[in-house]
Design a protein around this motif. Structure first.
Motif, PDB file in Angstrom:
ATOM      1  N   UNK A  62       0.828  -1.211   0.000  1.00 41.38           N
ATOM      2  CA  UNK A  62       0.000   0.000   0.000  1.00 41.38           C
ATOM      3  C   UNK A  62       0.863   1.262   0.000  1.00 41.38           C
ATOM      4  N   UNK A  63       1.886   1.248  -0.866  1.00 40.70           N
ATOM      5  CA  UNK A  63       2.808   2.386  -0.977  1.00 40.70           C
ATOM      6  C   UNK A  63       2.291   3.332  -2.061  1.00 40.70           C
ATOM      7  N   UNK A  64       1.398   4.215  -1.671  1.00 40.82           N
ATOM      8  CA  UNK A  64       0.757   5.092  -2.647  1.00 40.82           C
ATOM      9  C   UNK A  64       1.750   6.062  -3.285  1.00 40.82           C
ATOM     10  N   UNK A  65       2.578   6.733  -2.450  1.00 38.86           N
ATOM     11  CA  UNK A  65       3.517   7.723  -2.972  1.00 38.86           C
ATOM     12  C   UNK A  65       4.489   7.126  -3.977  1.00 38.86           C
ATOM     13  N   UNK A  66       5.073   5.979  -3.622  1.00 38.07           N
ATOM     14  CA  UNK A  66       6.028   5.330  -4.527  1.00 38.07           C
ATOM     15  C   UNK A  66       5.332   4.830  -5.791  1.00 38.07           C
ATOM     16  N   UNK A  67       4.131   4.283  -5.615  1.00 31.84           N
ATOM     17  CA  UNK A  67       3.390   3.811  -6.786  1.00 31.84           C
ATOM     18  C   UNK A  67       3.114   4.934  -7.767  1.00 31.84           C
ATOM     19  N   UNK A  68       2.824   6.109  -7.220  1.00 29.90           N
ATOM     20  CA  UNK A  68       2.568   7.261  -8.086  1.00 29.90           C
ATOM     21  C   UNK A  68       3.829   7.664  -8.842  1.00 29.90           C
ATOM     22  N   UNK A  69       4.988   7.595  -8.167  1.00 21.70           N
ATOM     23  CA  UNK A  69       6.255   7.923  -8.837  1.00 21.70           C
ATOM     24  C   UNK A  69       6.561   6.929  -9.952  1.00 21.70           C
ATOM     25  N   UNK A  70       6.344   5.642  -9.667  1.00 24.09           N
ATOM     26  CA  UNK A  70       6.605   4.622 -10.688  1.00 24.09           C
ATOM     27  C   UNK A  70       5.631   4.787 -11.852  1.00 24.09           C
TER      28      UNK A  70
END
Length: 822
Positions: free
Chosen positions: A361-369
């Motif tokens: 549930x890593x929203x910030x990192x997922x958005x960067x990727x």
């Protein structure tokens, strides 16, 4: 034929040849110059042999543009190439990937031989391999081992391996079945088709077997899951004097992993180290598969650090395995290391990394990727897009997930399933079912995930009518036999109040798993049939199924519902002693509720104080609820203080305290508690009940009926039930009204509780042939409604089922399944 103009004028001058070039599009023909320079002393004129030599040089230097230029000069001079040089030119086009030019040259060749056909087949330039072979045969060209081998490889690479059996008879007829090269190609074709016996027959017919043949037959057995036979073949190969190579070792690892023979696999690893094949990419991936399968991520990482990492495959593999094993941070760290190593990620790398972000549930990192995915141009890949949607659904960003889904041009069933599961996991059952209907309208293939998610959504809404329809669809599509779907059906029928259908589905499961048993035990526990839940729990253990934390949670919950203190304590102790399961907060909550509601408040408090970590809101709330039931103000205040330390705006705590003070007629304390709620902005959740009728859900709130179209009929039914109930001995429990008012007003307020409004509607609208009435309630049923429902069930001669926030109550013939313990 050529997309640019290129003219080469050759003029002989002494012992060298001068090349003069005119380029219209800027392509270099340095290859042609070099070819002429080294051959100049021997060449007196540009004949077919010279052109052939020049073309061969173009192939060596990977310069197809110069080959095209030479072809232009040949055409200009009148096609002076013989068959040998034409085949070289054809080979240049094939290796350059110029399929159309290769086909046109092949058709324009005045004569062809088997080399021409083999050359064309090697580049997959023709879309009709069978037609090309038939043409070769009709023209009477020689069918030699090279022809058969090339065409067999072509069939496999074109996903037409099943045509390989068509070449087998002429191979046998011409005596090539014993040839190692032809045999290896045949084995490969049969392996892809899954015809292991045919492949073994070919293998046995080869006279002089080499390492390629041995590797081919071992691969055939491994890829078709004949792992034991493949290991026997490896042993025979060693006895025949052949040393394993990198491909053989890779297959040996895969076979031993398939058999779960991990000790044998580690022995293979030792041999790999002795022969120095651990640096081979195929072997490295096999070793990574071994240690990740064992769950030994430290050893897997050690192997990974030793294998060459200039290829994307080992990186993608390790990122995927770390994510699948729950090591999300490690997976992301690997992705960062991969970027630092300048290895270019592919769609599989991005998908695996995004899956790890979804699990963690890593929203910030997922958005960067997501930004990297768009930059790399993989946002149109459906698998990457599905992984992105999954990240946003898991991180509760459904708006973004739905927007991505809407923009996705090539959706597949995974795309639909991800959205449906996302809504269902967030408790938005109606939205999940809406997407499910939309998927059906778009003729999306229904999978077990689709059915399971839709059934779970029906369970959350207690919509048995819709659930039964999805059950029928699951049967029609062949998914009802899948264990995941069956488990969802058990849960759905249990949550919709029909434990008999839940048991029926369970009985039909051919291969049960632990979640199957858990779903049934949980169903019986929620329905208050704890003795039956305990009996099934014993059967589960006798059948050698290992109970997990969820199993014990269901049993403890059932014991708490039924007040079975001794059985609950035995179960709790057995979980720790016999099964080595460490209790979690939910287990302790059940035990506190069980002990407290049974009057053992001191023991419940001792249990809380002995918890090895900080007690949660749920534990203290359970203690508060039990204290209120036992009218123990001291423990209630202590529990409330602990809850409000953790969550100062906990609604349930204020409500429980207010109810306890109201029950003790301490109206000043009631007013103080409600004043505190108002000051802190805490609102009591209103009582709400709902009932399903003809596919529609009707909601009823306590005391509110003005907007319902059947208001007159419902009021009339309520008056009739009130009159009949009083004649049958019903006496209102005015203590259930937690307000300071006169008795008459209390009696009126009791009869407009939400579950009674829902029942009146059901009796008005549902035919008497429908014996069972199911009502869902968001709060715990009050004592007066419980008494009234027992009396009414005897009056109307129907089974009344009410599911409150804790459990089911089955009212039948004046008796409740809970035994008045709830």
């Amino acid at each position: 034929m050529i997309g640019f103009l290129r003219i080469i004028n050759f003029a002989e001058s002494g012992k060298f040849i001068q090349c003069k070039r005119v380029l219209q599009c800027g392509f270099s023909v340095r290859t042609a110059e070099l070819a002429l320079e080294w051959s100049a002393p021997m060449v007196q004129a540009l004949d077919s042999h010279t052109y052939g030599t020049m073309l061969r040089r173009c192939i060596q230097l990977n310069d197809p543009i110069s080959a095209k230029a030479i072809h232009c000069d040949v055409v200009k001079k009148g096609s002076c190439l013989d068959l040998f040089a034409s085949n070289i030119l054809l080979d240049a086009y094939v290796k350059a990937g110029f399929a159309n030019d290769a086909l046109k040259l092949f058709d324009e060749m005045p004569e062809r031989n088997n080399v021409s056909y083999v050359t064309l087949s090697q580049g997959n330039a023709c879309e009709d391999p069978v037609g090309l072979y038939t043409r070769l045969h009709r023209e009477g060209h020689e069918l030699n081992p090279h022809v058969f081998t090339s065409f067999l490889k072509w069939f496999v690479s074109s996903d037409k391996a099943e045509i390989g059996w068509w070449l087998h008879p002429p191979i046998v007829k011409l005596g090539y079945s014993s040839n190692a090269f032809v045999g290896a190609a045949l084995i490969n074709a049969y392996a892809v088709c899954g015809f292991v016996d045919c492949a073994r027959s070919v293998f046995e017919g080869i006279l002089c077997k080499d390492i390629v043949v041995w590797t081919g037959i071992v691969t055939c057995y491994v890829e078709n899951s004949f792992f034991e036979d493949s290991l026997e073949l490896l042993s025979c190969m060693g006895m025949a004097g052949f040393m394993p190579n990198n491909y053989t070792f890779a297959m040996a690892l895969k076979a031993s992993i398939g058999l779960c023979a991990f000790d044998f696999a580690k022995g293979v690893h030792a041999r790999i180290l002795k022969t120095c094949y651990e640096l081979d990419p195929h072997v490295g991936v096999g070793l990574l598969q071994l240690y990740t399968q064992l769950g030994d991520m430290s050893d897997a990482l050690r192997v990974f650090n030793e294998v060459p990492k200039n290829d994307v495959i080992p990186w993608s593999f390790m990122i995927a395995r770390f994510g699948q094993n729950g090591f999300c941070n490690e997976a992301v760290d690997l992705f960062i290391r991969m970027r630092q190593a300048f290895v270019v990620p592919n769609e599989f790398t991005f998908t695996s990394t995004l899956n790890a972000c979804a699990i963690g549930k890593c929203y910030g990192l997922g958005k960067q990727i997501h930004g990297l995915v768009v930059k790399a141009g993989f946002d149109l890949e459906v698998y990457v897009s599905n992984a992105l949607i999954d990240v946003y659904t898991k991180c509760e960003r459904m708006d973004t997930a739905v927007k991505l889904f809407a923009e996705l041009s090539s959706r597949n069933e995974v795309s639909w399933n991800t959205i449906i599961v996302g809504y269902e996991n967030l408790g938005e059952g109606e939205e999940a079912l809406s997407m499910f209907r939309e998927a059906l309208r778009n003729q999306v293939s229904v999978t077990e995930v689709t059915c399971s998610s839709a059934i779970s959504a029906c369970a959350s809404l207690a919509s048995m009518e819709l659930g039964s329809q999805v059950h029928g669809l699951a049967i029609k599509t062949g998914n009802a036999e899948k264990v995941a779907v069956s488990n969802s059906l058990i849960d759905m029928y249990a949550k919709c109040g029909d434990i008999k259908d839940a048991q029926s589905v369970f009985n039909k499961i051919k291969t049960k798993d632990v979640p199957s048993w858990n779903a049934l035990i949980s169903g019986y526990s929620t329905h208050g049939l704890t003795r039956e839940a305990l009996r099934i729990f014993d059967i589960m253990k006798d059948c050698d199924y290992k109970p997990n934390g969820l199993t014990f949670l269901s049993v403890l919950s059932g014991c708490s519902n039924a007040g079975l203190v001794d059985e609950g304590q035995d179960c709790f102790e057995s979980m720790i002693r016999d099964h080595g399961i460490e209790p979690c907060l939910e287990h302790y909550t059940c035990m506190v509720r069980l002990l407290g509601r049974s009057g053992r408040l001191e023991k419940a408090m001792e249990l809380i104080q002995g918890i090895p970590y900080e007690p949660s809101v749920m534990i203290w709330r359970a203690m508060l609820s039990a204290s209120c039931v036992q009218n123990n103000v001291e423990f209630a205040k202590r529990s409330a203080e602990e809850v409000l330390k953790i969550n100062p705006k906990d609604e349930a705590t204020y409500v429980l305290l207010s109810n306890m003070y109201a029950g003790a007629k301490q109206w000043a304390d009631v007013a103080s508690t409600r004043r505190s709620m108002k000051e802190k902005g805490v609102k009591k959740e209103p009582g709400l009940s709902w009932i399903e009728h003809q596919g529609n859900v009707h909601y009823f709130s306590v005391g509110k009926l003005s907007n319902h179209p059947d208001i007159k009929l419902i009021n009339g039914m309520l008056e009739w039930l009130n009159m009949k109930a009083k004649r049958a001995g019903y006496v209102p429990d005015r203590n259930a009204v937690l307000h300071d008012m006169d008795d008459e007003e209390k009696d009126k307020r009791l009869w407009v509780h939400s579950e009674r409004l829902a029942l009146a509607f059901a009796l008005v609208r549902m035919p008497s042939s429908r014996n069972r009435i199911l009502i869902i309630k968001n709060l715990r049923i009050c004592s007066d409604c419980h008494s009234a429902m027992k009396v009414i069930s005897n009056i109307v001669q129907r089974d009344l089922v009410i599911r409150d926030m804790n459990r089911f109550h089955h009212f039948r013939a004046g008796i409740c399944s809970c035994g008045d313990h709830w």
